[in-house]
Design a protein around this motif. Structure first.
Motif, PDB file in Angstrom:
ATOM      1  N   GLY A 151       3.514  -0.123  -4.463  1.00 34.06           N
ATOM      2  CA  GLY A 151       3.442   0.358  -5.834  1.00 34.06           C
ATOM      3  C   GLY A 151       2.240   1.256  -6.060  1.00 34.06           C
ATOM      4  N   LEU A 152       1.095   0.868  -5.505  1.00 35.48           N
ATOM      5  CA  LEU A 152      -0.119   1.682  -5.625  1.00 35.48           C
ATOM      6  C   LEU A 152       0.086   3.063  -5.011  1.00 35.48           C
ATOM      7  CD1 LEU A 152      -3.169   1.990  -6.222  1.00 35.48           C
ATOM      8  CD2 LEU A 152      -3.609   0.970  -3.979  1.00 35.48           C
ATOM      9  N   PHE A 153       0.669   3.106  -3.823  1.00 38.73           N
ATOM     10  CA  PHE A 153       0.891   4.379  -3.145  1.00 38.73           C
ATOM     11  C   PHE A 153       1.869   5.260  -3.929  1.00 38.73           C
ATOM     12  CE2 PHE A 153       3.498   6.870  -0.131  1.00 38.73           C
ATOM     13  CZ  PHE A 153       2.506   7.709   0.370  1.00 38.73           C
ATOM     14  N   LEU A 154       2.941   4.675  -4.443  1.00 39.13           N
ATOM     15  CA  LEU A 154       3.938   5.458  -5.170  1.00 39.13           C
ATOM     16  C   LEU A 154       3.392   5.980  -6.492  1.00 39.13           C
ATOM     17  CD1 LEU A 154       7.059   3.269  -4.371  1.00 39.13           C
ATOM     18  CD2 LEU A 154       6.597   5.572  -3.534  1.00 39.13           C
ATOM     19  N   ASP A 155       2.513   5.220  -7.143  1.00 40.65           N
ATOM     20  CA  ASP A 155       1.844   5.750  -8.327  1.00 40.65           C
ATOM     21  C   ASP A 155       0.910   6.895  -7.958  1.00 40.65           C
ATOM     22  OD1 ASP A 155       2.871   4.568 -10.562  1.00 40.65           O
ATOM     23  OD2 ASP A 155       1.425   2.927 -10.634  1.00 40.65           O
TER      24      ASP A 155
END
Length: 334
Positions: A151-155
């Protein structure tokens, strides 16, 4: 606790079907009967209990709570919600759309979507009986970490620009909305369910989810039974052994064409471990089968463009490979 399932398998395999013991066929049939009956009972009981507890859960309130939190807390909450909800990939997509419509950032929503198929209460219970509490805790932590980092990477890469148009528009509308008076009114008028209504809700959900996943349990157990009964001892360990660095990425790639949920993959995991496959390689294969298979990505195509699907696919393959290498390295220390 599980002796009754072993006794049932003994009776059906050796007495009713009269299959000669100590044969490959007997091992496969016994494995299939024992694990299928065990998983079916646990599946119905555990989903009913969890649904009973969740019967009065207000999904809108959960979404509002996540939307108002710091992004880091949001990743943790999204992943935690994914871990405690018994959703497979197909049933996670409507929740994904609900989160998107509420204006929750894509990264938090993806933390939920990645974690949900990897972890469920039945898989945890079965892993506990199979590998013990240490590996079970590690599995849960790894699954949630994969979800949060994903999730962090996709944000970070602003993945919302690669949603399907209707999902992107729903996200934009949700982010532009302030406190909705309609949502407040709905919250105020929401009646608490009686115990009888909760029972009916839990019964309906248990039967509905069981109706969706029972065939995957049979397929998963059938594959596990075939591996358990007919694959020569040591063959898997020889070809995907822990002394070969490429065994983990090979296992991840092998899991892509397959599909199972976290419940159905447990007997496959048990069979692979009993045939000598290292724990890290086994986990990498099972995670790939559950969360990175072609059937799941066909479903995700409903809400994502191809570019986002490709990024998510590559990200999961790298993550599962790293997880396999880490578990293979540190397993002797546990």
């Amino acid at each position: 606790m599980f002796e009754i399932f072993t006794e049932l398998a003994d009776w059906l395999t050796y007495d009713l079907l009269q299959i000669t013991s100590d044969t490959k066929l007997a091992d496969a049939v016994h494995f299939f009967i024992e694990d299928t009956s065990k998983i079916f009972v646990l599946l119905i009981v555990m989903i009913y209990v969890i649904a009973l507890l969740r019967a009065s859960l207000n999904v809108e309130k959960v979404r509002d709570y996540l939307a108002g939190k710091h992004r880091g807390i949001g990743y943790l909450m999204g992943s935690s919600f994914g871990a405690i909800t018994p959703f497979c990939s197909c049933s996670s997509i409507p929740v994904f759309l609900g989160f998107t419509s509420a204006g929750i950032p894509v990264g938090i929503t993806m933390s939920f979507l990645i974690t949900s198929p990897l972890i469920n209460e039945v898989a945890i219970l079965l892993l506990m009986s199979l590998l013990g509490w240490k590996f079970t805790v590690l599995y849960v932590l790894v699954g949630m970490t994969v979800g949060m980092l994903g999730g962090l990477f996709l944000d970070f890469i602003k993945a919302e620009r690669w949603l399907q148009s209707f999902a992107a528009e729903a996200l934009k509308r949700g982010q532009l909305q302030t406190a909705s008076t309609e949502g407040v009114a709905a919250e105020q008028t929401k009646d608490k369910l009686s115990l009888r209504n909760r029972h009916q809700f839990a019964k309906t959900e248990a039967l509905e989810i069981f109706g969706r996943v029972w065939k995957w349990v049979i397929i998963g157990v059938g594959l596990g039974a075939a591996l358990h009964g007919f694959v020569p001892d040591g063959w898997i360990a020889t070809h995907l052994g822990d002394q070969q660095w490429w065994s983990v990425p090979a296992a991840v790639l092998l899991g892509i064409p397959l599909y199972s949920n976290a419940t159905g993959i447990i007997p496959v995991m048990e069979s692979l471990l009993s045939n000598g496959l290292p724990i890290g390689t086994t986990l990498a294969f099972c995670m790939s089968t559950v969360a990175a298979s072609f059937p799941e990505f066909i479903l995700l195509k409903q809400v994502m463009q191809w570019r986002l699907l490709a990024i998510l696919f590559a990200m999961l393959l790298v993550a599962f490979t790293l997880v396999g290498w880490i578990f293979n390295t540190f397993t002797p220390l546990l």
